[in-house]
Design a protein around this motif. Structure first.
Motif, PDB file in Angstrom:
ATOM      1  N   GLY A 115       0.776  -1.225   0.000  1.00  0.00           N
ATOM      2  CA  GLY A 115       0.000   0.000   0.000  1.00  0.00           C
ATOM      3  C   GLY A 115       0.807   1.273   0.000  1.00  0.00           C
ATOM      4  N   GLU A 116       2.111   1.197   0.226  1.00  0.00           N
ATOM      5  CA  GLU A 116       2.942   2.395   0.166  1.00  0.00           C
ATOM      6  C   GLU A 116       3.215   2.772  -1.289  1.00  0.00           C
ATOM      7  N   TRP A 141     -19.279   0.852   2.234  1.00  0.00           N
ATOM      8  CA  TRP A 141     -18.225   0.188   1.467  1.00  0.00           C
ATOM      9  C   TRP A 141     -17.991   0.974   0.176  1.00  0.00           C
ATOM     10  N   LEU A 142     -16.723   1.280  -0.090  1.00  0.00           N
ATOM     11  CA  LEU A 142     -16.335   2.018  -1.292  1.00  0.00           C
ATOM     12  C   LEU A 142     -15.423   1.147  -2.149  1.00  0.00           C
ATOM     13  N   ALA A 143     -15.809   0.943  -3.422  1.00  0.00           N
ATOM     14  CA  ALA A 143     -14.949   0.222  -4.361  1.00  0.00           C
ATOM     15  C   ALA A 143     -13.952   1.205  -4.956  1.00  0.00           C
ATOM     16  N   GLN A 201      -9.503  -2.454  -5.082  1.00  0.00           N
ATOM     17  CA  GLN A 201      -9.686  -2.884  -3.700  1.00  0.00           C
ATOM     18  C   GLN A 201     -10.948  -2.224  -3.135  1.00  0.00           C
ATOM     19  N   HIS A 202     -11.356  -2.669  -1.943  1.00  0.00           N
ATOM     20  CA  HIS A 202     -12.552  -2.118  -1.298  1.00  0.00           C
ATOM     21  C   HIS A 202     -12.153  -1.472   0.017  1.00  0.00           C
ATOM     22  N   LEU A 203     -12.732  -0.301   0.287  1.00  0.00           N
ATOM     23  CA  LEU A 203     -12.461   0.452   1.505  1.00  0.00           C
ATOM     24  C   LEU A 203     -13.696   0.394   2.398  1.00  0.00           C
ATOM     25  N   HIS A 208     -13.578   3.296  12.138  1.00  0.00           N
ATOM     26  CA  HIS A 208     -12.835   2.080  11.825  1.00  0.00           C
ATOM     27  C   HIS A 208     -12.663   2.059  10.309  1.00  0.00           C
ATOM     28  N   PHE A 209     -11.404   2.051   9.861  1.00  0.00           N
ATOM     29  CA  PHE A 209     -11.102   2.089   8.432  1.00  0.00           C
ATOM     30  C   PHE A 209     -10.378   0.806   8.047  1.00  0.00           C
ATOM     31  N   GLY A 210     -10.890   0.134   7.028  1.00  0.00           N
ATOM     32  CA  GLY A 210     -10.283  -1.115   6.567  1.00  0.00           C
ATOM     33  C   GLY A 210     -10.043  -1.106   5.072  1.00  0.00           C
ATOM     34  N   VAL A 211      -9.052  -1.892   4.643  1.00  0.00           N
ATOM     35  CA  VAL A 211      -8.748  -2.091   3.222  1.00  0.00           C
ATOM     36  C   VAL A 211      -8.822  -3.580   2.943  1.00  0.00           C
ATOM     37  N   TYR A 212      -9.596  -3.943   1.930  1.00  0.00           N
ATOM     38  CA  TYR A 212      -9.777  -5.350   1.543  1.00  0.00           C
ATOM     39  C   TYR A 212      -9.344  -5.517   0.094  1.00  0.00           C
ATOM     40  N   ARG A 213      -8.425  -6.434  -0.124  1.00  0.00           N
ATOM     41  CA  ARG A 213      -7.889  -6.651  -1.471  1.00  0.00           C
ATOM     42  C   ARG A 213      -8.353  -8.009  -1.989  1.00  0.00           C
ATOM     43  N   GLY A 214      -8.647  -8.062  -3.284  1.00  0.00           N
ATOM     44  CA  GLY A 214      -9.138  -9.283  -3.899  1.00  0.00           C
ATOM     45  C   GLY A 214      -8.209 -10.455  -3.687  1.00  0.00           C
ATOM     46  N   GLY A 215      -8.769 -11.583  -3.212  1.00  0.00           N
ATOM     47  CA  GLY A 215      -7.981 -12.788  -2.994  1.00  0.00           C
ATOM     48  C   GLY A 215      -7.199 -12.805  -1.705  1.00  0.00           C
ATOM     49  N   ARG A 216      -7.156 -11.681  -0.971  1.00  0.00           N
ATOM     50  CA  ARG A 216      -6.366 -11.615   0.255  1.00  0.00           C
ATOM     51  C   ARG A 216      -7.184 -11.224   1.467  1.00  0.00           C
ATOM     52  N   GLY A 217      -8.342 -10.650   1.257  1.00  0.00           N
ATOM     53  CA  GLY A 217      -9.130 -10.169   2.376  1.00  0.00           C
ATOM     54  C   GLY A 217      -8.551  -8.900   2.950  1.00  0.00           C
ATOM     55  N   ALA A 218      -8.701  -8.735   4.274  1.00  0.00           N
ATOM     56  CA  ALA A 218      -8.253  -7.506   4.923  1.00  0.00           C
ATOM     57  C   ALA A 218      -6.727  -7.434   4.975  1.00  0.00           C
ATOM     58  N   VAL A 219      -6.208  -6.235   4.745  1.00  0.00           N
ATOM     59  CA  VAL A 219      -4.766  -5.974   4.869  1.00  0.00           C
ATOM     60  C   VAL A 219      -4.596  -4.740   5.748  1.00  0.00           C
ATOM     61  N   ASP A 220      -3.400  -4.564   6.267  1.00  0.00           N
ATOM     62  CA  ASP A 220      -3.129  -3.437   7.165  1.00  0.00           C
ATOM     63  C   ASP A 220      -3.282  -2.121   6.398  1.00  0.00           C
ATOM     64  N   PRO A 221      -4.224  -1.257   6.821  1.00  0.00           N
ATOM     65  CA  PRO A 221      -4.438  -0.005   6.086  1.00  0.00           C
ATOM     66  C   PRO A 221      -3.404   1.088   6.371  1.00  0.00           C
ATOM     67  N   PHE A 222      -2.635   0.950   7.456  1.00  0.00           N
ATOM     68  CA  PHE A 222      -1.789   2.068   7.870  1.00  0.00           C
ATOM     69  C   PHE A 222      -0.797   2.509   6.793  1.00  0.00           C
ATOM     70  N   PRO A 223      -0.070   1.580   6.120  1.00  0.00           N
ATOM     71  CA  PRO A 223       0.855   2.057   5.084  1.00  0.00           C
ATOM     72  C   PRO A 223       0.159   2.786   3.939  1.00  0.00           C
TER      73      PRO A 223
END
Length: 445
Positions: free
Chosen positions: A98-99, A238-240, A246-248, A287-302
């Motif tokens: 995500g960086e 949910w925002l695409a 990815q989905h936010l 609460h803010f999340g990032v979801y990537r296809g095939g991986r699910g949730a990932v750390d949003p901080f970077p």
């Protein structure tokens, strides 16, 4: 041999300088070839890879990736490339998913050279580094976004027969806009992976604390896919993210202000910060999340952390660039990183001359006679003043490197007096009265 070497500049002007556009080129992984690859292809077509200088250029490109140095971002270095030898340097650094990595290189005034920048991802599963982005121009700058927590390497290599100085900067930036208006990453109070429900689950996002009613805004361009209420998230949106695929996820909202299917732009208000759902006992936050296809949730901080602040420019005088230096002490360790506790790439003895190719903070990036590079603290070396002076009994050639197959730079007539600046493997690094520096073979006397 000298005749072939002196003919090279004209060949390169015809093959490269007049054939290459001066406009900026940014090429990614989907291009058929990079500027660097095209340059190498032209070398081979002209059979210049059969010359010592051409072979050295191709070898230096490979060695820069194989023996890359390690840096910590953000990074800034003033560098130098000499005209009489082929050079390349590889900088390895860690990235987070995500960086956005911003690479920029500016040539010093008066430097007229083409420089190739190539960024690669390194993975144990890959047989060779995977290209991420590349560029060549007189004012290099490009960005790319990391898709994994991984190691990347940046290769910097100039074209042949050009000398010059440059400033390189590598720094991290967010790939998303910050999702709470008027806030930044300092407002994050709970991070990815924290315990939830007594350790029964892990936090799959970050919590950004703000006053109730603060706008929660679109961190990317896209469209709204869901607007609903859940037990855990309360009022959610949910925002695409159409740019990054990815989905936010926005949760614990006090109010939702968008509808499913609605197109939004960065900065549009999606809802208001609250503490609905299972956050009723906590202070208002998003609460803010990032979801990537095939991986699910990932750390949003970077994805949303503040851009790096560049370190201060090197405190060392730019005149150190291109200097020959020697160790103060009998032995000197070369480091892989400009840090005292970093691993070493080798040691050198006091008579061995080192060529200064870069300065960063209080460190010098130097090149061994073998071509290997590393960092040394500036206080550990001195300018290579003459060890002695010698008069050559017979004519001899000056070589670019202390190697049997190195290209010849000049011919030194018999009875010429030279200053010996250093020694390595029987070769002597000497300077003529006209300022020309090169290596004398062991047989020269």
């Amino acid at each position: 041999m000298l005749h072939r070497l002196r003919a090279l500049p004209a060949v390169f002007f015809v093959l490269f300088l007049t054939a290459c556009s001066q406009s900026q080129t940014l090429q990614g992984i989907f291009q058929k070839s990079t500027p660097h690859e095209e340059y190498a292809r032209r070398l081979r077509q002209a059979r210049l890879d059969e010359t010592a200088l051409g072979r050295d250029w191709l070898r230096a490109a490979e060695q820069a990736l194989r023996d890359s140095l390690t840096i910590t971002l953000p990074f800034q270095e003033s560098g130098f490339f000499p005209a009489d030898r082929a050079t390349a340097v590889g900088y390895r650094y860690k990235v987070r998913n995500g960086e956005t990595i911003h690479v920029s290189l500016k040539l010093a005034p008066g430097t007229d050279a083409r420089v190739f920048l190539d960024a690669f991802e390194l993975r144990p599963s890959l047989a060779k580094p995977a290209l991420l982005a590349s560029a060549d121009t007189t004012d290099l700058s490009f960005r790319y976004t990391a898709d994994n927590d991984q190691q990347h390497v940046l290769r910097v290599q100039p074209e042949l027969l050009r000398a010059g100085r440059y400033t390189l900067r590598v720094q991290r930036e967010p790939s998303l806009s910050f999702p709470v208006r008027g806030k930044n990453d300092a407002a994050v109070g709970s991070f990815w992976g924290s315990d939830r429900d007594g350790g029964a689950r892990r936090h799959e996002g970050i919590d950004i604390f703000a006053k109730r009613g603060t706008p929660a805004i679109a961190a990317a361009n896209g469209f709204i896919t869901r607007v609903n209420e859940t037990n855990l998230g309360g009022l959610v949106v949910w925002l695409a993210d159409s740019e990054h695929g990815q989905h936010l996820y926005y949760a614990h909202l006090d109010k939702q202000l968008v509808q499913p299917g609605q197109q939004v732009r960065i900065g549009d208000t999606l809802g208001l910060v609250g503490n609905t759902g299972n956050a009723r006992t906590t202070n208002p936050h998003l609460h803010f999340g990032v979801y990537r296809g095939g991986r699910g949730a990932v750390d949003p901080f970077p994805f949303v952390r503040r851009p790096d602040v560049l370190p201060a420019p090197p405190r060392l005088a730019p005149e150190r660039l291109g200097q020959w230096v020697r160790a103060k002490d009998p032995k000197l360790a070369l480091h892989r990183s400009p840090a005292a506790k970093s691993t070493t790439v080798g040691t050198t003895a006091r008579p061995t001359p080192l060529l200064v190719l870069g300065v960063t903070a209080d460190w010098l990036r130097v090149q061994l006679p073998t071509g290997r590079t590393g960092f040394v603290p500036s206080r550990t070396v001195l300018k290579a003043e003459p060890l002695r002076r010698e008069a050559l009994a017979t004519a001899a050639d000056l070589y670019a490197l202390p190697q049997a197959n190195a290209q010849a730079l000049d011919s030194v007539p018999a009875k010429t007096t030279v200053a010996v600046l250093g020694e390595f493997a029987g070769y002597r690094l000497v300077r003529r009265t006209n300022g020309r520096v090169g290596w004398l073979a062991p047989s020269a006397s």
